[in-house]
Design a protein around this motif. Sequence first.
Motif, mmCIF file in Angstrom:
data_model
loop_
_atom_site.group_PDB
_atom_site.id
_atom_site.type_symbol
_atom_site.label_atom_id
_atom_site.label_comp_id
_atom_site.label_asym_id
_atom_site.label_seq_id
_atom_site.Cartn_x
_atom_site.Cartn_y
_atom_site.Cartn_z
ATOM 1 N N GLU A 163 0.860 -1.174 0.000
ATOM 2 C CA GLU A 163 0.000 0.000 0.000
ATOM 3 C C GLU A 163 0.902 1.230 0.000
ATOM 4 O O GLU A 163 1.859 1.297 0.763
ATOM 5 C CB GLU A 163 -0.870 -0.035 1.254
ATOM 6 N N ILE A 164 0.588 2.189 -0.864
ATOM 7 C CA ILE A 164 1.290 3.463 -0.886
ATOM 8 C C ILE A 164 0.247 4.556 -0.703
ATOM 9 O O ILE A 164 -0.761 4.583 -1.416
ATOM 10 C CB ILE A 164 2.039 3.699 -2.221
ATOM 11 N N VAL A 165 0.487 5.456 0.226
ATOM 12 C CA VAL A 165 -0.407 6.577 0.480
ATOM 13 C C VAL A 165 0.390 7.866 0.362
ATOM 14 O O VAL A 165 1.467 7.986 0.947
ATOM 15 C CB VAL A 165 -1.026 6.504 1.899
ATOM 16 N N ALA A 166 -0.137 8.810 -0.403
ATOM 17 C CA ALA A 166 0.400 10.169 -0.435
ATOM 18 C C ALA A 166 -0.637 11.027 0.278
ATOM 19 O O ALA A 166 -1.832 10.919 0.000
ATOM 20 C CB ALA A 166 0.588 10.641 -1.869
ATOM 21 N N TYR A 167 -0.204 11.865 1.218
ATOM 22 C CA TYR A 167 -1.168 12.689 1.942
ATOM 23 C C TYR A 167 -0.575 14.056 2.249
ATOM 24 O O TYR A 167 0.637 14.253 2.214
ATOM 25 C CB TYR A 167 -1.639 12.000 3.219
ATOM 26 N N GLY A 168 -1.449 14.995 2.506
ATOM 27 C CA GLY A 168 -1.021 16.351 2.813
ATOM 28 C C GLY A 168 -2.234 17.215 3.128
ATOM 29 O O GLY A 168 -3.339 16.714 3.320
ATOM 30 N N THR A 169 -2.004 18.525 3.145
ATOM 31 C CA THR A 169 -3.072 19.482 3.435
ATOM 32 C C THR A 169 -3.327 20.316 2.182
ATOM 33 O O THR A 169 -2.429 20.965 1.652
ATOM 34 C CB THR A 169 -2.669 20.401 4.600
#
Length: 107
Positions: free
Chosen positions: A93-99
């Motif tokens: 699983e790869i997750v990219a996250y931010g605001t």
Amino acid sequence: MIVVTTENIVNHTIIEVKGTVFGLTVRARGIGKDITAGIKGLFGGEIKQYTSMLEDARKQAMERLIENAEALDANAIVMMRFDSGDVGQNMSEIVAYGTAVVAVPTN
């Protein structure tokens, strides 16, 4: 879309915070890649099949992250990060996250 890993964007002012956004992808390793990886593991060295798979997964996670931010009418993402993990025995699983934010150039 401006995407940065920092809290602020150089020469921009954040005028609105839209909220947390993410892009997620799960990739399965094929049996051929597992066999190749096992052989490489015996001798050492980079496992290029996995490297390629993870690069593609990160690109897709980023694309989904940006789509998520665009849906909120944001024009930038700050504090972007990647996270990864295993799902089951042969999936990653790869997750990219931010605001997501609205940023305007400063004068």
